[in-house]
Scaffold this active site. Structure first.
Site, PDB file in Angstrom:
ATOM      1  CG  LEU A   1      30.236  14.913  58.393  1.00 35.02           C
ATOM      2  CD1 LEU A   1      30.444  13.501  58.399  1.00 35.02           C
ATOM      3  CD2 LEU A   1      31.802  15.944  58.177  1.00 35.02           C
TER       4      LEU A   1
ATOM      5  CG  HIS B   1      31.830  18.592  55.625  1.00 33.55           C
ATOM      6  ND1 HIS B   1      30.412  19.193  56.569  1.00 33.55           N
ATOM      7  CD2 HIS B   1      33.092  19.016  56.805  1.00 33.55           C
ATOM      8  CE1 HIS B   1      31.581  19.464  57.138  1.00 33.55           C
ATOM      9  NE2 HIS B   1      32.592  19.535  56.778  1.00 33.55           N
TER      10      HIS B   1
ATOM     11  CD  GLN C   1      39.549  24.217  64.822  1.00 29.73           C
ATOM     12  OE1 GLN C   1      39.866  23.729  64.042  1.00 29.73           O
ATOM     13  NE2 GLN C   1      38.946  24.470  63.751  1.00 29.73           N
TER      14      GLN C   1
ATOM     15  N   GLY D   1      38.954  22.083  51.975  1.00 29.04           N
ATOM     16  CA  GLY D   1      38.358  22.473  51.022  1.00 29.04           C
ATOM     17  C   GLY D   1      38.872  24.142  50.708  1.00 29.04           C
TER      18      GLY D   1
ATOM     19  CE  LYS E   1      32.748  28.704  54.332  1.00 29.21           C
ATOM     20  NZ  LYS E   1      32.605  28.159  55.414  1.00 29.21           N
TER      21      LYS E   1
ATOM     22  CB  VAL F   1      30.296  21.883  48.388  1.00 37.08           C
ATOM     23  CG1 VAL F   1      29.006  21.742  47.615  1.00 37.08           C
ATOM     24  CG2 VAL F   1      31.608  21.063  47.124  1.00 37.08           C
TER      25      VAL F   1
ATOM     26  CB  SER G   1      28.943  26.900  56.364  1.00 32.74           C
ATOM     27  OG  SER G   1      29.628  27.330  57.390  1.00 32.74           O
ATOM     28  CB  SER G   2      28.563  23.215  60.808  1.00 30.01           C
ATOM     29  OG  SER G   2      29.598  22.324  60.053  1.00 30.01           O
ATOM     30  NE  ARG G   3      31.098  29.258  63.467  1.00 32.51           N
ATOM     31  CZ  ARG G   3      32.503  28.725  63.204  1.00 32.51           C
ATOM     32  NH1 ARG G   3      32.868  28.592  62.498  1.00 32.51           N
ATOM     33  NH2 ARG G   3      33.408  28.537  64.842  1.00 32.51           N
TER      34      ARG G   3
HETATM   35  P1  AMP Z   1      34.710  21.990  59.375  1.00 31.97           P
HETATM   36  O1  AMP Z   1      34.415  20.639  59.320  1.00 31.97           O
HETATM   37  O2  AMP Z   1      34.533  22.866  58.688  1.00 31.97           O
HETATM   38  O3  AMP Z   1      36.153  22.243  59.832  1.00 31.97           O
HETATM   39  O4  AMP Z   1      35.486  21.440  57.677  1.00 31.97           O
HETATM   40  C1  AMP Z   1      36.126  20.711  57.721  1.00 31.97           C
HETATM   41  C2  AMP Z   1      36.616  20.134  56.115  1.00 31.97           C
HETATM   42  O5  AMP Z   1      35.243  20.627  55.040  1.00 31.97           O
HETATM   43  C3  AMP Z   1      37.605  21.924  55.702  1.00 31.97           C
HETATM   44  O6  AMP Z   1      38.816  21.342  54.403  1.00 31.97           O
HETATM   45  C4  AMP Z   1      36.998  22.945  55.138  1.00 31.97           C
HETATM   46  O7  AMP Z   1      37.434  23.570  54.070  1.00 31.97           O
HETATM   47  C5  AMP Z   1      35.986  21.688  54.699  1.00 31.97           C
HETATM   48  N1  AMP Z   1      34.835  22.654  53.585  1.00 31.97           N
HETATM   49  C6  AMP Z   1      33.382  22.739  54.651  1.00 31.97           C
HETATM   50  N2  AMP Z   1      32.558  23.577  54.113  1.00 31.97           N
HETATM   51  C7  AMP Z   1      33.285  23.324  52.743  1.00 31.97           C
HETATM   52  C8  AMP Z   1      32.359  23.932  51.206  1.00 31.97           C
HETATM   53  N3  AMP Z   1      30.942  24.310  51.192  1.00 31.97           N
HETATM   54  N4  AMP Z   1      32.984  23.426  50.294  1.00 31.97           N
HETATM   55  C9  AMP Z   1      34.485  23.050  50.685  1.00 31.97           C
HETATM   56  N5  AMP Z   1      35.303  22.532  51.375  1.00 31.97           N
HETATM   57  C10 AMP Z   1      34.120  22.539  52.423  1.00 31.97           C
END
Ligand code: AMP
Length: 284
Positions: free
Chosen positions: A28, A32, A56, A139, A141, A168, A177-179
């Site tokens: 996170l 998030h 996925q 999000g 994103k 964000v 991003s986690s990446r």
């Molecule tokens: P993930 O853990 O990457 O699958 O993301 C989980 C949720 O967090 C998804 O709804 C993403 O769109 C949202 N999310 C991830 N990064 C961002 C970000 N930088 N800004 C807004 N939402 C985000």
């Protein structure tokens, strides 16, 4: 904070309604955490699910090396007064799962990641079924993912309010991003150019729109083709750069008002996505 790790515990309805489910794959960051805020702003208690969804990921993607930081994630959620956390066990959540097919299968990320969104909605649908939330937060994103989940809610007639959270970004503009963890600080600064490109394209669209006395169509293809060159010359490998109607993901029509600029690039072999929505109605 209520932490639930099994379907059996879930069957006792441990979370207080009304709550909003916030599906995540963990690791996170502020992006998030902002989803929790959006839930609270709308008077829903945030319940975060943490699950690295194997469905996925494609065969040559980063499932094995995807960052897993559960203890730290729980600490972050506790600190941010999260109401509940659901950490499904893989075998339980995948058992007898109904495989679903996502719409927009020939668009944007679906084109380059075949099966990705089928995996996403299959799991999100199961998460909805087992947690029964009154709302959910996703999000911007992941723009295409938002449209797909909205479609899921509609077709399944779920009474789940869909809440959307803005992207964000780091102070330099890089979408969190986690990446990004795969990149060094210096590389992240370089990667932030992706947002600069999007912002420049946004300005060009606005300018052309004004020049054409605030009417569409404007020559979006030329703008796009120019930027494909510019971006590749700066060391990014473009997966796609698209300028589309944000509602339909089709090419813009004369009556399109919200225009999506969406990009996916490889930078140092890390796939980064980002987008901006240009609202033409705000200055017409
Ligand atoms: P993930 O853990 O990457 O699958 O993301 C989980 C949720 O967090 C998804 O709804 C993403 O769109 C949202 N999310 C991830 N990064 C961002 C970000 N930088 N800004 C807004 N939402 C985000």
């Amino acid at each position: 904070m209520i932490v639930v790790k099994s379907l059996e515990e879930l069957s006792d309805n441990p979370f207080t309604s009304p709550f909003a489910l916030v599906p995540t794959m963990g690791n996170l960051h502020e992006g998030h955490i902002n989803l929790l805020e959006i839930a609270r702003e709308k008077n829903f208690l945030p319940v975060v699910s943490i699950f690295v969804n194997p469905l996925q990921f494609g065969p040559n993607e980063d499932l094995d090396k995807y960052p897993r930081t559960l203890d730290n994630d729980l600490e972050i959620l506790e600190k941010n007064n999260c109401h509940g956390v659901f950490i499904p066990q893989e075998n339980e959540i995948l058992k007898n799962i109904e495989p679903l097919e996502a719409p927009f299968a020939d668009k944007l990320c679906a084109k380059s990641r075949p099966g990705h969104f089928n995996g996403v909605i299959t799991i999100v649908n199961k998460l909805f079924e087992v947690t029964n939330p009154q709302a959910c937060v996703f999000g911007m994103k992941d723009f295409q993912q938002q449209l797909i989940i909205q479609h899921l809610i509609k077709t399944k007639q779920y009474e789940i309010q869909f809440l959307s959270a803005p992207v964000v970004r780091d102070t330099n503009g890089l979408a969190l991003s986690s990446r990004n963890n795969y990149l060094t600080n210096k590389q992240r600064t370089e990667a932030s150019k992706v947002f600069t490109f999007l912002s420049e394209i946004q300005e060009e669209i606005k300018l052309s729109f004004k020049k054409q006395k605030k009417t569409l169509p404007i020559d979006l293809d030329t703008i796009k083709d120019n930027y494909v060159q510019i971006i590749e010359n700066k060391g990014f490998k473009i997966d796609y750069l698209e300028i589309l109607d944000s509602k339909t993901l089709e090419i813009c029509q004369n009556n399109s008002t919200k225009i999506l600029i969406a990009i996916a690039v490889f930078y140092k072999q890390v796939r980064l996505i980002d987008n901006l929505v240009v609202d033409l109605s705000s200055f017409s």
